[in-house]
Design a protein around this motif. Structure first.
Motif, PDB file in Angstrom:
ATOM      1  N   MET A 142     -17.873   9.326 -15.794  1.00 33.86           N
ATOM      2  CA  MET A 142     -17.471   9.336 -14.398  1.00 33.86           C
ATOM      3  C   MET A 142     -16.287  10.287 -14.240  1.00 33.86           C
ATOM      4  O   MET A 142     -15.373  10.295 -15.051  1.00 33.86           O
ATOM      5  CB  MET A 142     -17.094   7.921 -13.971  1.00 33.86           C
ATOM      6  N   SER A 143     -16.297  11.067 -13.174  1.00 31.46           N
ATOM      7  CA  SER A 143     -15.223  12.031 -12.940  1.00 31.46           C
ATOM      8  C   SER A 143     -13.953  11.313 -12.480  1.00 31.46           C
ATOM      9  O   SER A 143     -14.000  10.178 -11.996  1.00 31.46           O
ATOM     10  CB  SER A 143     -15.657  13.043 -11.883  1.00 31.46           C
ATOM     11  N   ILE A 144     -12.840  12.003 -12.631  1.00 31.48           N
ATOM     12  CA  ILE A 144     -11.556  11.453 -12.187  1.00 31.48           C
ATOM     13  C   ILE A 144     -11.589  11.185 -10.689  1.00 31.48           C
ATOM     14  O   ILE A 144     -11.095  10.152 -10.222  1.00 31.48           O
ATOM     15  CB  ILE A 144     -10.397  12.420 -12.536  1.00 31.48           C
ATOM     16  N   ARG A 145     -12.195  12.089  -9.945  1.00 27.36           N
ATOM     17  CA  ARG A 145     -12.281  11.917  -8.490  1.00 27.36           C
ATOM     18  C   ARG A 145     -13.008  10.623  -8.140  1.00 27.36           C
ATOM     19  O   ARG A 145     -12.548   9.855  -7.288  1.00 27.36           O
ATOM     20  CB  ARG A 145     -12.992  13.110  -7.866  1.00 27.36           C
ATOM     21  N   CYS A 146     -14.127  10.362  -8.785  1.00 31.82           N
ATOM     22  CA  CYS A 146     -14.881   9.129  -8.531  1.00 31.82           C
ATOM     23  C   CYS A 146     -14.078   7.895  -8.944  1.00 31.82           C
ATOM     24  O   CYS A 146     -14.114   6.869  -8.256  1.00 31.82           O
ATOM     25  CB  CYS A 146     -16.216   9.155  -9.265  1.00 31.82           C
ATOM     26  N   THR A 147     -13.373   8.012 -10.046  1.00 27.67           N
ATOM     27  CA  THR A 147     -12.544   6.903 -10.521  1.00 27.67           C
ATOM     28  C   THR A 147     -11.462   6.581  -9.500  1.00 27.67           C
ATOM     29  O   THR A 147     -11.231   5.417  -9.161  1.00 27.67           O
ATOM     30  CB  THR A 147     -11.911   7.252 -11.884  1.00 27.67           C
ATOM     31  N   VAL A 148     -10.786   7.617  -8.993  1.00 25.88           N
ATOM     32  CA  VAL A 148      -9.724   7.426  -7.997  1.00 25.88           C
ATOM     33  C   VAL A 148     -10.304   6.826  -6.719  1.00 25.88           C
ATOM     34  O   VAL A 148      -9.755   5.861  -6.167  1.00 25.88           O
ATOM     35  CB  VAL A 148      -9.001   8.762  -7.689  1.00 25.88           C
ATOM     36  N   GLU A 149     -11.413   7.371  -6.257  1.00 20.84           N
ATOM     37  CA  GLU A 149     -12.036   6.858  -5.027  1.00 20.84           C
ATOM     38  C   GLU A 149     -12.434   5.391  -5.178  1.00 20.84           C
ATOM     39  O   GLU A 149     -12.200   4.587  -4.266  1.00 20.84           O
ATOM     40  CB  GLU A 149     -13.256   7.697  -4.663  1.00 20.84           C
ATOM     41  N   SER A 150     -13.014   5.045  -6.303  1.00 19.50           N
ATOM     42  CA  SER A 150     -13.444   3.663  -6.525  1.00 19.50           C
ATOM     43  C   SER A 150     -12.251   2.713  -6.605  1.00 19.50           C
ATOM     44  O   SER A 150     -12.261   1.648  -5.989  1.00 19.50           O
ATOM     45  CB  SER A 150     -14.266   3.559  -7.809  1.00 19.50           C
ATOM     46  N   ALA A 151     -11.240   3.103  -7.352  1.00 15.70           N
ATOM     47  CA  ALA A 151     -10.049   2.257  -7.487  1.00 15.70           C
ATOM     48  C   ALA A 151      -9.369   2.079  -6.129  1.00 15.70           C
ATOM     49  O   ALA A 151      -8.954   0.972  -5.768  1.00 15.70           O
ATOM     50  CB  ALA A 151      -9.075   2.854  -8.499  1.00 15.70           C
ATOM     51  N   PHE A 152      -9.264   3.162  -5.379  1.00 14.70           N
ATOM     52  CA  PHE A 152      -8.654   3.100  -4.045  1.00 14.70           C
ATOM     53  C   PHE A 152      -9.450   2.169  -3.138  1.00 14.70           C
ATOM     54  O   PHE A 152      -8.876   1.313  -2.463  1.00 14.70           O
ATOM     55  CB  PHE A 152      -8.585   4.502  -3.434  1.00 14.70           C
ATOM     56  N   PHE A 153     -10.770   2.307  -3.135  1.00 15.43           N
ATOM     57  CA  PHE A 153     -11.619   1.478  -2.284  1.00 15.43           C
ATOM     58  C   PHE A 153     -11.493   0.003  -2.654  1.00 15.43           C
ATOM     59  O   PHE A 153     -11.413  -0.863  -1.779  1.00 15.43           O
ATOM     60  CB  PHE A 153     -13.077   1.932  -2.386  1.00 15.43           C
ATOM     61  N   ILE A 154     -11.457  -0.295  -3.947  1.00 13.97           N
ATOM     62  CA  ILE A 154     -11.306  -1.684  -4.401  1.00 13.97           C
ATOM     63  C   ILE A 154      -9.982  -2.255  -3.899  1.00 13.97           C
ATOM     64  O   ILE A 154      -9.940  -3.355  -3.337  1.00 13.97           O
ATOM     65  CB  ILE A 154     -11.392  -1.773  -5.941  1.00 13.97           C
ATOM     66  N   ALA A 155      -8.896  -1.512  -4.100  1.00 15.30           N
ATOM     67  CA  ALA A 155      -7.571  -1.987  -3.687  1.00 15.30           C
ATOM     68  C   ALA A 155      -7.496  -2.141  -2.170  1.00 15.30           C
ATOM     69  O   ALA A 155      -7.020  -3.158  -1.658  1.00 15.30           O
ATOM     70  CB  ALA A 155      -6.495  -1.027  -4.181  1.00 15.30           C
ATOM     71  N   TRP A 156      -7.972  -1.141  -1.446  1.00 18.38           N
ATOM     72  CA  TRP A 156      -7.932  -1.171   0.020  1.00 18.38           C
ATOM     73  C   TRP A 156      -8.732  -2.361   0.553  1.00 18.38           C
ATOM     74  O   TRP A 156      -8.262  -3.102   1.418  1.00 18.38           O
ATOM     75  CB  TRP A 156      -8.493   0.136   0.571  1.00 18.38           C
ATOM     76  N   SER A 157      -9.930  -2.539   0.038  1.00 20.30           N
ATOM     77  CA  SER A 157     -10.791  -3.638   0.494  1.00 20.30           C
ATOM     78  C   SER A 157     -10.150  -4.986   0.232  1.00 20.30           C
ATOM     79  O   SER A 157     -10.191  -5.885   1.086  1.00 20.30           O
ATOM     80  CB  SER A 157     -12.153  -3.566  -0.200  1.00 20.30           C
ATOM     81  N   PHE A 158      -9.550  -5.140  -0.949  1.00 17.26           N
ATOM     82  CA  PHE A 158      -8.886  -6.396  -1.271  1.00 17.26           C
ATOM     83  C   PHE A 158      -7.744  -6.670  -0.296  1.00 17.26           C
ATOM     84  O   PHE A 158      -7.625  -7.782   0.238  1.00 17.26           O
ATOM     85  CB  PHE A 158      -8.349  -6.380  -2.705  1.00 17.26           C
ATOM     86  N   LEU A 159      -6.891  -5.676  -0.074  1.00 17.89           N
ATOM     87  CA  LEU A 159      -5.752  -5.862   0.837  1.00 17.89           C
ATOM     88  C   LEU A 159      -6.230  -6.138   2.261  1.00 17.89           C
ATOM     89  O   LEU A 159      -5.645  -6.967   2.964  1.00 17.89           O
ATOM     90  CB  LEU A 159      -4.838  -4.642   0.806  1.00 17.89           C
ATOM     91  N   GLU A 160      -7.297  -5.489   2.669  1.00 16.76           N
ATOM     92  CA  GLU A 160      -7.843  -5.702   4.009  1.00 16.76           C
ATOM     93  C   GLU A 160      -8.377  -7.127   4.150  1.00 16.76           C
ATOM     94  O   GLU A 160      -8.083  -7.823   5.125  1.00 16.76           O
ATOM     95  CB  GLU A 160      -8.947  -4.684   4.267  1.00 16.76           C
ATOM     96  N   GLN A 161      -9.141  -7.581   3.168  1.00 22.05           N
ATOM     97  CA  GLN A 161      -9.722  -8.921   3.231  1.00 22.05           C
ATOM     98  C   GLN A 161      -8.669 -10.018   3.129  1.00 22.05           C
ATOM     99  O   GLN A 161      -8.837 -11.098   3.684  1.00 22.05           O
ATOM    100  CB  GLN A 161     -10.766  -9.094   2.138  1.00 22.05           C
ATOM    101  N   SER A 162      -7.586  -9.742   2.417  1.00 25.91           N
ATOM    102  CA  SER A 162      -6.534 -10.753   2.259  1.00 25.91           C
ATOM    103  C   SER A 162      -5.558 -10.758   3.432  1.00 25.91           C
ATOM    104  O   SER A 162      -4.670 -11.609   3.485  1.00 25.91           O
ATOM    105  CB  SER A 162      -5.769 -10.521   0.955  1.00 25.91           C
ATOM    106  N   GLY A 163      -5.697  -9.791   4.337  1.00 25.42           N
ATOM    107  CA  GLY A 163      -4.812  -9.720   5.491  1.00 25.42           C
ATOM    108  C   GLY A 163      -3.467  -9.075   5.182  1.00 25.42           C
ATOM    109  O   GLY A 163      -2.549  -9.139   5.991  1.00 25.42           O
ATOM    110  N   GLU A 164      -3.343  -8.438   4.036  1.00 28.65           N
ATOM    111  CA  GLU A 164      -2.079  -7.830   3.629  1.00 28.65           C
ATOM    112  C   GLU A 164      -1.977  -6.358   3.998  1.00 28.65           C
ATOM    113  O   GLU A 164      -0.912  -5.753   3.820  1.00 28.65           O
ATOM    114  CB  GLU A 164      -1.903  -7.956   2.111  1.00 28.65           C
ATOM    115  N   LEU A 165      -3.038  -5.786   4.487  1.00 31.53           N
ATOM    116  CA  LEU A 165      -3.068  -4.357   4.786  1.00 31.53           C
ATOM    117  C   LEU A 165      -2.076  -4.041   5.895  1.00 31.53           C
ATOM    118  O   LEU A 165      -2.093  -4.647   6.961  1.00 31.53           O
ATOM    119  CB  LEU A 165      -4.478  -3.954   5.204  1.00 31.53           C
ATOM    120  N   GLY A 166      -1.206  -3.093   5.623  1.00 30.94           N
ATOM    121  CA  GLY A 166      -0.214  -2.678   6.609  1.00 30.94           C
ATOM    122  C   GLY A 166      -0.644  -1.406   7.303  1.00 30.94           C
ATOM    123  O   GLY A 166      -1.836  -1.160   7.503  1.00 30.94           O
TER     124      GLY A 166
END
Length: 78
Positions: free
Chosen positions: A1-25
């Motif tokens: 997997m490319s670095i770009r895909c790794t970054v995108e996936s990690a970002f999406f996981i973190a963003w989704s978690f924060l959004e679902q938990s109501g912590e997203l600022g």
């Protein structure tokens, strides 16, 4: 997997978690903190998506707490 895909996936996981938990600022601020945290880990050689995401979430929470503390101090001391 490319670095770009790794970054995108990690970002999406973190963003989704924060959004679902109501912590997203603010979207811009949240994105910057998450990406900075992911980038810092990549420089140390970390490539596991979940580790990148979890540490980015921790970094965001620490940032948010620091901002809340500063805001509370300003409110008390004007």
């Amino acid at each position: 997997m490319s670095i770009r895909c790794t970054v995108e996936s990690a970002f999406f996981i973190a963003w989704s978690f924060l959004e679902q938990s109501g912590e997203l600022g603010s979207p811009d601020e949240t994105a910057n903190v998450l990406l900075d945290a992911i980038e810092a880990q990549l420089r140390t050689g970390e490539r596991r998506q979940l580790m990148l995401a979890n540490r980015a979430i921790d970094a965001y929470r620490a940032h948010a707490e620091k901002c809340r503390s500063a805001h509370d101090r300003e409110a008390r001391f004007g």
